[in-house]
Write an enzyme that holds these catalytic residues in place. Structure first.
Site, PDB file in Angstrom:
ATOM      1  N   TYR A 229       0.845  -1.200   0.000  1.00 57.08           N
ATOM      2  CA  TYR A 229       0.000   0.000   0.000  1.00 57.08           C
ATOM      3  C   TYR A 229       0.880   1.249   0.000  1.00 57.08           C
ATOM      4  O   TYR A 229       0.696   2.156  -0.826  1.00 57.08           O
ATOM      5  CB  TYR A 229      -0.905  -0.011   1.237  1.00 57.08           C
ATOM      6  CG  TYR A 229      -1.632   1.294   1.468  1.00 57.08           C
ATOM      7  CD1 TYR A 229      -2.668   1.704   0.641  1.00 57.08           C
ATOM      8  CD2 TYR A 229      -1.265   2.137   2.525  1.00 57.08           C
ATOM      9  CE1 TYR A 229      -3.330   2.906   0.856  1.00 57.08           C
ATOM     10  CE2 TYR A 229      -1.922   3.337   2.753  1.00 57.08           C
ATOM     11  CZ  TYR A 229      -2.952   3.720   1.915  1.00 57.08           C
ATOM     12  OH  TYR A 229      -3.597   4.908   2.118  1.00 57.08           O
TER      13      TYR A 229
HETATM   14  N1  NAD Z   1      -8.602   7.047   6.164  1.00 54.62           N
HETATM   15  C1  NAD Z   1      -7.285   7.114   6.422  1.00 54.62           C
HETATM   16  O1  NAD Z   1      -6.836   6.938   7.556  1.00 54.62           O
HETATM   17  C2  NAD Z   1      -6.326   7.450   5.319  1.00 54.62           C
HETATM   18  C3  NAD Z   1      -5.008   7.740   5.671  1.00 54.62           C
HETATM   19  C4  NAD Z   1      -4.096   8.023   4.654  1.00 54.62           C
HETATM   20  C5  NAD Z   1      -4.501   8.067   3.341  1.00 54.62           C
HETATM   21  N2  NAD Z   1      -5.797   7.779   3.028  1.00 54.62           N
HETATM   22  C6  NAD Z   1      -6.194   7.854   1.627  1.00 54.62           C
HETATM   23  O2  NAD Z   1      -7.295   8.754   1.547  1.00 54.62           O
HETATM   24  C7  NAD Z   1      -8.170   8.355   0.497  1.00 54.62           C
HETATM   25  C8  NAD Z   1      -9.570   8.189   1.039  1.00 54.62           C
HETATM   26  O3  NAD Z   1      -9.537   7.186   2.045  1.00 54.62           O
HETATM   27  P1  NAD Z   1     -10.840   6.694   2.809  1.00 54.62           P
HETATM   28  O4  NAD Z   1     -10.423   6.420   4.200  1.00 54.62           O
HETATM   29  O5  NAD Z   1     -11.956   7.612   2.533  1.00 54.62           O
HETATM   30  O6  NAD Z   1     -11.068   5.308   2.102  1.00 54.62           O
HETATM   31  P2  NAD Z   1     -12.407   4.668   1.502  1.00 54.62           P
HETATM   32  O7  NAD Z   1     -12.061   3.273   1.136  1.00 54.62           O
HETATM   33  O8  NAD Z   1     -13.533   4.881   2.434  1.00 54.62           O
HETATM   34  O9  NAD Z   1     -12.652   5.545   0.204  1.00 54.62           O
HETATM   35  C9  NAD Z   1     -12.114   5.245  -1.054  1.00 54.62           C
HETATM   36  C10 NAD Z   1     -13.273   5.128  -2.035  1.00 54.62           C
HETATM   37  O10 NAD Z   1     -12.704   4.928  -3.332  1.00 54.62           O
HETATM   38  C11 NAD Z   1     -13.493   3.983  -4.031  1.00 54.62           C
HETATM   39  N3  NAD Z   1     -12.622   3.338  -5.012  1.00 54.62           N
HETATM   40  C12 NAD Z   1     -11.589   2.506  -4.782  1.00 54.62           C
HETATM   41  N4  NAD Z   1     -11.035   2.123  -5.945  1.00 54.62           N
HETATM   42  C13 NAD Z   1     -11.725   2.757  -6.934  1.00 54.62           C
HETATM   43  C14 NAD Z   1     -11.635   2.757  -8.342  1.00 54.62           C
HETATM   44  N5  NAD Z   1     -10.727   2.013  -8.987  1.00 54.62           N
HETATM   45  N6  NAD Z   1     -12.516   3.516  -9.047  1.00 54.62           N
HETATM   46  C15 NAD Z   1     -13.464   4.266  -8.412  1.00 54.62           C
HETATM   47  N7  NAD Z   1     -13.598   4.272  -7.066  1.00 54.62           N
HETATM   48  C16 NAD Z   1     -12.743   3.528  -6.347  1.00 54.62           C
HETATM   49  C17 NAD Z   1     -14.005   3.027  -2.966  1.00 54.62           C
HETATM   50  O11 NAD Z   1     -15.205   2.371  -3.345  1.00 54.62           O
HETATM   51  C18 NAD Z   1     -14.192   3.947  -1.763  1.00 54.62           C
HETATM   52  O12 NAD Z   1     -15.537   4.378  -1.670  1.00 54.62           O
HETATM   53  C19 NAD Z   1      -7.555   7.084  -0.074  1.00 54.62           C
HETATM   54  O13 NAD Z   1      -6.773   7.454  -1.181  1.00 54.62           O
HETATM   55  C20 NAD Z   1      -6.685   6.563   1.047  1.00 54.62           C
HETATM   56  O14 NAD Z   1      -5.634   5.769   0.563  1.00 54.62           O
HETATM   57  C21 NAD Z   1      -6.715   7.483   3.994  1.00 54.62           C
HETATM   58  O1  UGA Z   2      -2.050   7.024   7.960  1.00 59.05           O
HETATM   59  C1  UGA Z   2      -2.118   6.285   6.971  1.00 59.05           C
HETATM   60  O2  UGA Z   2      -1.492   6.533   5.956  1.00 59.05           O
HETATM   61  C2  UGA Z   2      -2.939   5.012   7.019  1.00 59.05           C
HETATM   62  O3  UGA Z   2      -3.799   5.082   8.146  1.00 59.05           O
HETATM   63  C3  UGA Z   2      -4.569   3.923   8.354  1.00 59.05           C
HETATM   64  O4  UGA Z   2      -3.705   2.825   8.616  1.00 59.05           O
HETATM   65  P1  UGA Z   2      -3.368   2.448  10.116  1.00 59.05           P
HETATM   66  O5  UGA Z   2      -2.641   3.538  10.801  1.00 59.05           O
HETATM   67  O6  UGA Z   2      -2.744   1.109  10.063  1.00 59.05           O
HETATM   68  O7  UGA Z   2      -4.818   2.414  10.777  1.00 59.05           O
HETATM   69  P2  UGA Z   2      -5.618   1.233  11.497  1.00 59.05           P
HETATM   70  O8  UGA Z   2      -5.782   0.088  10.591  1.00 59.05           O
HETATM   71  O9  UGA Z   2      -6.827   1.835  12.060  1.00 59.05           O
HETATM   72  O10 UGA Z   2      -4.616   0.794  12.674  1.00 59.05           O
HETATM   73  C4  UGA Z   2      -4.321   1.686  13.739  1.00 59.05           C
HETATM   74  C5  UGA Z   2      -3.419   1.004  14.732  1.00 59.05           C
HETATM   75  O11 UGA Z   2      -4.114  -0.088  15.339  1.00 59.05           O
HETATM   76  C6  UGA Z   2      -3.343  -1.275  15.220  1.00 59.05           C
HETATM   77  N1  UGA Z   2      -4.283  -2.421  15.068  1.00 59.05           N
HETATM   78  C7  UGA Z   2      -5.026  -2.546  13.944  1.00 59.05           C
HETATM   79  C8  UGA Z   2      -5.917  -3.565  13.807  1.00 59.05           C
HETATM   80  C9  UGA Z   2      -6.047  -4.506  14.847  1.00 59.05           C
HETATM   81  O12 UGA Z   2      -6.849  -5.468  14.784  1.00 59.05           O
HETATM   82  N2  UGA Z   2      -5.289  -4.350  15.963  1.00 59.05           N
HETATM   83  C10 UGA Z   2      -4.408  -3.322  16.109  1.00 59.05           C
HETATM   84  O13 UGA Z   2      -3.731  -3.210  17.152  1.00 59.05           O
HETATM   85  C11 UGA Z   2      -2.449  -1.082  14.024  1.00 59.05           C
HETATM   86  O14 UGA Z   2      -1.286  -1.872  14.161  1.00 59.05           O
HETATM   87  C12 UGA Z   2      -2.152   0.412  14.116  1.00 59.05           C
HETATM   88  O15 UGA Z   2      -1.075   0.611  14.996  1.00 59.05           O
HETATM   89  C13 UGA Z   2      -5.429   3.618   7.121  1.00 59.05           C
HETATM   90  O16 UGA Z   2      -6.092   2.372   7.279  1.00 59.05           O
HETATM   91  C14 UGA Z   2      -4.600   3.578   5.863  1.00 59.05           C
HETATM   92  O17 UGA Z   2      -5.472   3.463   4.762  1.00 59.05           O
HETATM   93  C15 UGA Z   2      -3.820   4.858   5.799  1.00 59.05           C
HETATM   94  O18 UGA Z   2      -3.092   4.984   4.679  1.00 59.05           O
END
Ligand code: NAD
Ligand code: UGA
Length: 390
Positions: free
Chosen positions: A198
């Site tokens: 990722y």
């Molecule tokens: N939520 C987080 O903690 C987090 C952290 C860092 C980065 N991001 C990034 O932020 C963005 C939004 O994340 P989110 O948490 O809202 O995730 P999310 O999965 O809720 O939203 C992504 C949306 O994109 C759609 N999608 C995926 N692939 C697609 C495709 N090929 N064509 C059209 N639609 C598609 C999915 O159906 C989904 O609704 C993502 O790029 C994610 O990688 C999120």
């Molecule tokens: O900041 C980001 O870039 C990323 O943030 C999140 O990733 P993550 O921080 O791994 O978020 P969670 O999956 O919610 O995990 C949070 C913490 O909980 C821990 N965890 C997760 C799942 C679990 O079952 N148990 C557990 O201890 C993970 O190791 C992590 O330390 C999002 O899921 C990613 O899409 C995003 O890109």
């Protein structure tokens, strides 16, 4: 029947089924135009924004915030089943009730994107569609290549060919810092040691967008979000799945680092992320190309959007226990080699200076709002373990 309807219809006929079904002719074209039209409003900036991943967690919140202040918004989302698509459909309904239309389609569909740019001269693209999740990359690596690499390139091709070219703001990730252990993470730190596929695809996205900025003059802003949480959130994320399990009386697995060190994240509340996204759109200068040709240098920016105060996972669990008024059953295990990093911590100086970004919600206050939404959305009443949706 007009000529434009005929050519439009032939386009629809040769395109994918979902497009024909969801588009449905001139009526739908009118809906797209209406949704994309900025409203006269003192707070609106007159933008027409294409939001990819609009039915996702961040996409829904950003689309609503843009529409509420008067900007035009059209969404595109493929509603994939990475997590419960009914939650995505519910977000789509919420958006529809605020006048935001979401087209059901994939960003790999270049014809669909070209058609959208034909119908609307989008000024900005907020690109949030992606395969998210760090650990799922070991289960389904192809989905990351499909959405985060191939889909990104298809989208950039459409943007580069569009006239006018939109300015692009897109979601990278804090995961690009990978094994970097210099804290807090600054945009100048190394990002060449990803710990998951990722992260590698997000890092690749930063390089790919740079290429399109360099060759075609696309205005690019990449945002490194740090573990975003809040109402309407993502069921695959720890705060959400922990809540579900705690309420159902099921155990949760808490990962721990080597030598019993707790893992920590710079958890960032969704409203703060939305402000960072809108600040990026508002400050993005125009792309400089036309007809696929660069006419001058365009900005390429990258910003951290975090909270600057990391919290350990056990503390996250105790805050949830407090708001849910239920004790968690915890299995604490050493972090498996699954792509996780031990901690994240954002330096947000750059975003503060250039975007006016200033996070204001701490984890306790943010999780309180999340729990309130969760209990209401899933039909819980206080003191009852029953709910209507699960
Ligand atoms: N939520 C987080 O903690 C987090 C952290 C860092 C980065 N991001 C990034 O932020 C963005 C939004 O994340 P989110 O948490 O809202 O995730 P999310 O999965 O809720 O939203 C992504 C949306 O994109 C759609 N999608 C995926 N692939 C697609 C495709 N090929 N064509 C059209 N639609 C598609 C999915 O159906 C989904 O609704 C993502 O790029 C994610 O990688 C999120
Ligand atoms: O900041 C980001 O870039 C990323 O943030 C999140 O990733 P993550 O921080 O791994 O978020 P969670 O999956 O919610 O995990 C949070 C913490 O909980 C821990 N965890 C997760 C799942 C679990 O079952 N148990 C557990 O201890 C993970 O190791 C992590 O330390 C999002 O899921 C990613 O899409 C995003 O890109």
């Amino acid at each position: 029947m007009t000529a434009s309807y005929l050519s439009f219809q032939s386009f629809v006929d040769t395109s994918h089924k979902y497009f024909a079904a969801s588009w449905g002719g001139l009526h739908w074209e009118r809906q797209i135009r209406a949704s994309a039209a900025p409203r006269r409003s003192p707070s609106g900036s007159g933008m027409s924004v294409l939001v990819t991943g609009a039915a996702g967690f961040v996409g829904t919140h950003c689309s609503l915030a843009l529409r509420k202040r008067g900007d035009g918004v059209v969404g595109v989302d493929n509603f994939n089943a990475y997590y419960d698509p009914s939650l995505k459909k519910a977000r789509k309904s919420l958006l529809a009730s605020h006048g935001v239309f979401v087209v059901e389609g994939d960003i790999n569909d270049g014809r669909l994107l070209a058609k959208l740019f034909d119908v609307v001269p989008f000024t900005h693209v907020l690109h949030l569609a992606a395969q998210a999740g760090v650990r799922y990359a070991m289960e389904n690596p192809a989905s990351y290549v499909h959405s985060n690499i191939a889909g990104l390139v298809t989208l950039l091709e459409a943007c580069k060919d569009a006239d006018p070219q939109p300015a692009i703001v897109w979601a990278s990730s804090s995961s690009v810092y990978g094994l970097n252990d210099k804290v807090p993470f600054s945009e100048r730190d190394r990002t060449d040691q990803p710990a998951s596929l990722y992260a590698a695809t997000k890092k690749a996205g930063e390089e790919i967008t740079h290429t399109y900025n360099h060759i075609y003059g696309l205005s690019i802003t990449g945002l490194r979000f740090f573990t975003v949480y809040g109402p309407w959130g993502r069921p695959d994320m720890a705060y959400f799945s922990f809540t579900r399990n705690i309420l159902q009386g099921k155990p949760i697995t808490v990962y721990r680092g080597k030598d019993h060190v707790d893992l920590a994240r710079d958890f960032t509340y969704i409203d703060d992320i939305v402000k960072g996204c809108l600040g990026s759109l508002d400050t993005a200068r125009k792309s400089t190309g036309t007809g696929g040709k660069k006419r001058g240098p365009a900005p390429y920016r990258i910003f951290n959007l975090g909270n600057t105060s990391p919290v350990t996972v056990p503390t996250l669990v105790s805050i949830l226990e407090k708001h849910l008024r239920v004790k968690a059953k915890k299995n604490v295990i050493e972090m498996p080699g699954n792509g996780d990093v031990p901690f994240t911590h954002a330096n947000i100086t750059l975003a503060r200076e250039q975007l006016g970004y200033k996070p204001t919600t701490n984890l306790d206050a943010g999780l309180k709002k999340f729990v309130k939404w969760y209990l209401s959305y899933y039909g819980y009443t206080r003191g009852s373990s029953k709910n209507s949706r699960q």
